[in-house]
Scaffold this active site. Structure first.
Site, mmCIF file in Angstrom:
data_model
loop_
_atom_site.group_PDB
_atom_site.id
_atom_site.type_symbol
_atom_site.label_atom_id
_atom_site.label_comp_id
_atom_site.label_asym_id
_atom_site.label_seq_id
_atom_site.Cartn_x
_atom_site.Cartn_y
_atom_site.Cartn_z
ATOM 1 N N CYS A 101 0.922 -1.266 -0.036
ATOM 2 C CA CYS A 101 0.101 0.022 -0.115
ATOM 3 C C CYS A 101 0.778 1.311 -0.001
ATOM 4 C CB CYS A 101 -1.031 -0.140 1.393
ATOM 5 S SG CYS A 101 -2.100 -1.295 1.039
ATOM 6 N N HIS A 241 -3.093 7.345 3.723
ATOM 7 C CA HIS A 241 -3.373 6.006 3.078
ATOM 8 C C HIS A 241 -4.950 5.889 3.569
ATOM 9 C CE1 HIS A 241 -3.569 2.273 1.775
ATOM 10 N NE2 HIS A 241 -3.670 1.590 2.707
ATOM 11 N N ASN A 270 -10.297 0.306 0.806
ATOM 12 C CA ASN A 270 -8.930 0.146 0.714
ATOM 13 C C ASN A 270 -8.301 0.063 -0.737
ATOM 14 O OD1 ASN A 270 -5.961 0.204 0.667
ATOM 15 N ND2 ASN A 270 -5.946 -0.770 2.768
HETATM 16 O O1 UT7 Z 1 -3.662 -1.233 3.697
HETATM 17 C C1 UT7 Z 1 -3.005 -1.962 4.769
HETATM 18 C C2 UT7 Z 1 -3.440 -1.583 6.005
HETATM 19 N N1 UT7 Z 1 -4.757 -2.171 6.440
HETATM 20 C C3 UT7 Z 1 -5.245 -1.845 7.459
HETATM 21 O O2 UT7 Z 1 -4.607 -0.763 7.959
HETATM 22 C C4 UT7 Z 1 -6.213 -2.325 8.053
HETATM 23 C C5 UT7 Z 1 -5.921 -2.569 9.453
HETATM 24 N N2 UT7 Z 1 -7.212 -2.928 10.306
HETATM 25 C C6 UT7 Z 1 -8.340 -2.742 10.409
HETATM 26 O O3 UT7 Z 1 -8.678 -1.865 9.729
HETATM 27 C C7 UT7 Z 1 -9.242 -3.448 11.456
HETATM 28 O O4 UT7 Z 1 -8.307 -4.094 12.407
HETATM 29 C C8 UT7 Z 1 -10.448 -4.203 10.835
HETATM 30 C C9 UT7 Z 1 -11.469 -3.543 10.010
HETATM 31 C C10 UT7 Z 1 -9.780 -5.201 9.848
HETATM 32 C C11 UT7 Z 1 -11.193 -5.086 12.000
HETATM 33 O O5 UT7 Z 1 -11.792 -4.231 12.816
HETATM 34 P P1 UT7 Z 1 -11.654 -4.609 14.332
HETATM 35 O O6 UT7 Z 1 -12.374 -3.522 15.061
HETATM 36 O O7 UT7 Z 1 -10.047 -4.525 14.613
HETATM 37 O O8 UT7 Z 1 -12.107 -5.956 14.562
HETATM 38 P P2 UT7 Z 1 -11.605 -7.343 14.858
HETATM 39 O O9 UT7 Z 1 -10.692 -7.745 13.915
HETATM 40 O O10 UT7 Z 1 -11.041 -7.066 16.194
HETATM 41 O O11 UT7 Z 1 -12.858 -8.193 14.911
HETATM 42 C C12 UT7 Z 1 -13.979 -7.800 15.668
HETATM 43 C C13 UT7 Z 1 -15.087 -9.008 15.481
HETATM 44 C C14 UT7 Z 1 -14.622 -10.326 15.424
HETATM 45 O O12 UT7 Z 1 -15.463 -11.077 16.144
HETATM 46 P P3 UT7 Z 1 -15.349 -11.716 17.503
HETATM 47 O O13 UT7 Z 1 -13.846 -12.470 17.359
HETATM 48 O O14 UT7 Z 1 -15.139 -10.360 18.358
HETATM 49 O O15 UT7 Z 1 -16.489 -12.370 17.853
HETATM 50 C C15 UT7 Z 1 -14.748 -10.766 13.952
HETATM 51 O O16 UT7 Z 1 -14.941 -12.051 13.596
HETATM 52 O O17 UT7 Z 1 -15.758 -8.773 14.129
HETATM 53 C C16 UT7 Z 1 -15.909 -9.817 13.543
HETATM 54 N N3 UT7 Z 1 -15.818 -9.605 12.004
HETATM 55 C C17 UT7 Z 1 -16.763 -9.130 11.326
HETATM 56 N N4 UT7 Z 1 -18.128 -9.094 11.748
HETATM 57 C C18 UT7 Z 1 -18.848 -8.897 10.833
HETATM 58 C C19 UT7 Z 1 -14.799 -9.370 11.414
HETATM 59 N N5 UT7 Z 1 -15.054 -9.106 10.044
HETATM 60 C C20 UT7 Z 1 -16.375 -8.912 9.943
HETATM 61 C C21 UT7 Z 1 -17.169 -8.416 9.054
HETATM 62 N N6 UT7 Z 1 -18.597 -8.407 9.514
HETATM 63 N N7 UT7 Z 1 -16.866 -8.245 8.113
#
Ligand code: UT7
Length: 315
Positions: A101, A241, A270
């Site tokens: 990225c 970004h 993204n």
């Molecule tokens: O370009 C390179 C750079 N990329 C980035 O910078 C991305 C960086 N990361 C992020 O933007 C965030 O970490 C995410 C958007 C990917 C995830 O957000 P988060 O607040 O960190 O959520 P999480 O990964 O902690 O997941 C929370 C919950 C999980 O469920 P449990 O384990 O708490 O029961 C996931 O399974 O949300 C669940 N989950 C979803 N639920 C509904 C993960 N993806 C989804 C989804 N829809 N699409």
């Protein structure tokens, strides 16, 4: 941007997710998806043609074409060579740059350095991605996050003002495993087993990546301001970004620049190395950046890679 729009609502019928979850966790509403048969170089060439027209030069005047991408048309030849052929930049040398990225900023700095050395007069820098090919459309934690698209800029020797100023760039290969496409290369070649395990798709430890993205981009901006002898108060527009609006908000808060932080992640999600170029173009077109303004760009991506630079908009 490719024509087709994929909304969060559309994603609800593809994976177990909701518009509410995606919007509240990422700030994304929709993303564009390239058509079957439309490759990264097709998107890149379209952006390139518009940038060349904006710059008022002909494709033959380009000395360099560099494409930043992690979703190339093929392993080789480079996507830049395909773009060259499509736009008729027959006097340019062409290569791809792989910094995930962060690629557009790295490519911009490469072009800046080549222009400063006198080796190049007109450089075309493109960020282009067809991310949709490399996503696991059964993995809700990644497929909702990305979109396809391309942006391009012409960098030229001379002109008024300071142009593209010094960059700060860094990498940390010890964290490569947190964000990668592990299969399909020489480490883990194409095989039925590798494909069954879906290792040819992008994989990410989102929460970890998030933390590093905030820290690295914030640090890089502070260092880039310092390196160029300007302060945050001098900057008209900050373009980060576009990976997640919560990452952007966290950086804004730390730098206290929320009023000048540019975001369009809502519309495009993204787009990896294309994100910065697309946002820069939109910021110029909507008047957020005008001639003589100082602008800060900052990036973060797989590798890990990160960086920031300052530029004085010259047009
Ligand atoms: O370009 C390179 C750079 N990329 C980035 O910078 C991305 C960086 N990361 C992020 O933007 C965030 O970490 C995410 C958007 C990917 C995830 O957000 P988060 O607040 O960190 O959520 P999480 O990964 O902690 O997941 C929370 C919950 C999980 O469920 P449990 O384990 O708490 O029961 C996931 O399974 O949300 C669940 N989950 C979803 N639920 C509904 C993960 N993806 C989804 C989804 N829809 N699409």
């Amino acid at each position: 941007m490719p024509e087709k729009v994929l909304t969060n609502k559309d994603l609800e019928s593809i994976v177990d997710t909701t518009d509410e979850w995606i919007y509240s966790r990422t700030g994304m509403r929709e993303r564009h998806i390239a058509a079957d048969g439309q490759a990264t170089s097709d998107l890149g060439a379209e952006a390139a043609k518009r940038a060349i027209e904006d710059a008022g030069i002909s494709a033959e005047e380009l000395d360099l074409v560099v494409v930043a991408t992690l979703s190339p048309d093929m392993f080789f030849p480079s996507t830049a060579c395909f773009v060259q052929e499509k736009i008729g930049a027959k006097n340019a040398f062409c290569f791809d740059l792989g910094a995930a990225c962060s690629g557009f900023l790295y490519a911009m700095d490469n072009a800046r350095a080549q222009i400063a050395s006198g080796a190049v007069r007109n450089a075309l820098v493109i960020g282009a991605e067809k991310m949709s090919t490399f996503l696991d459309w059964e993995d809700r934690s990644t497929c909702i996050l990305f979109g396809d698209g391309a942006g391009a800029a012409v960098l030229q020797a001379g002109g008024e003002g300071r142009g593209v100023m010094d960059s700060v760039m860094g990498s940390d290969g010890s964290l490569a495993g947190l964000l990668s496409t592990p299969g399909g290369g020489s480490r883990n070649p194409i095989s039925h087993e590798m494909i069954d395990q879906k290792q040819h798709y992008l994989q990410m430890q989102g929460r970890e990546v998030f933390k590093h993205a905030v820290t690295r981009m914030t640090e890089a901006v502070v260092q880039a301001l310092d390196k160029n002898g300007v302060s945050a108060a001098d900057i008209k527009c900050f373009i980060p970004h576009q990976a997640n609006v919560r990452i952007i908000d966290a950086i804004s808060k730390r730098l206290k620049v929320a009023d000048r932080m540019y975001t369009n992640v809502e519309k495009y999600a993204n787009t990896s190395s294309a994100a910065l170029a697309i946002a820069l173009d939109e910021a110029v077109k909507d008047g957020s950046i005008t001639k003589g303004d100082l602008v800060v760009l900052t990036v973060f991506g797989g590798g890990f890679t990160w960086g920031a630079n300052v530029l004085e908009w010259g047009k």
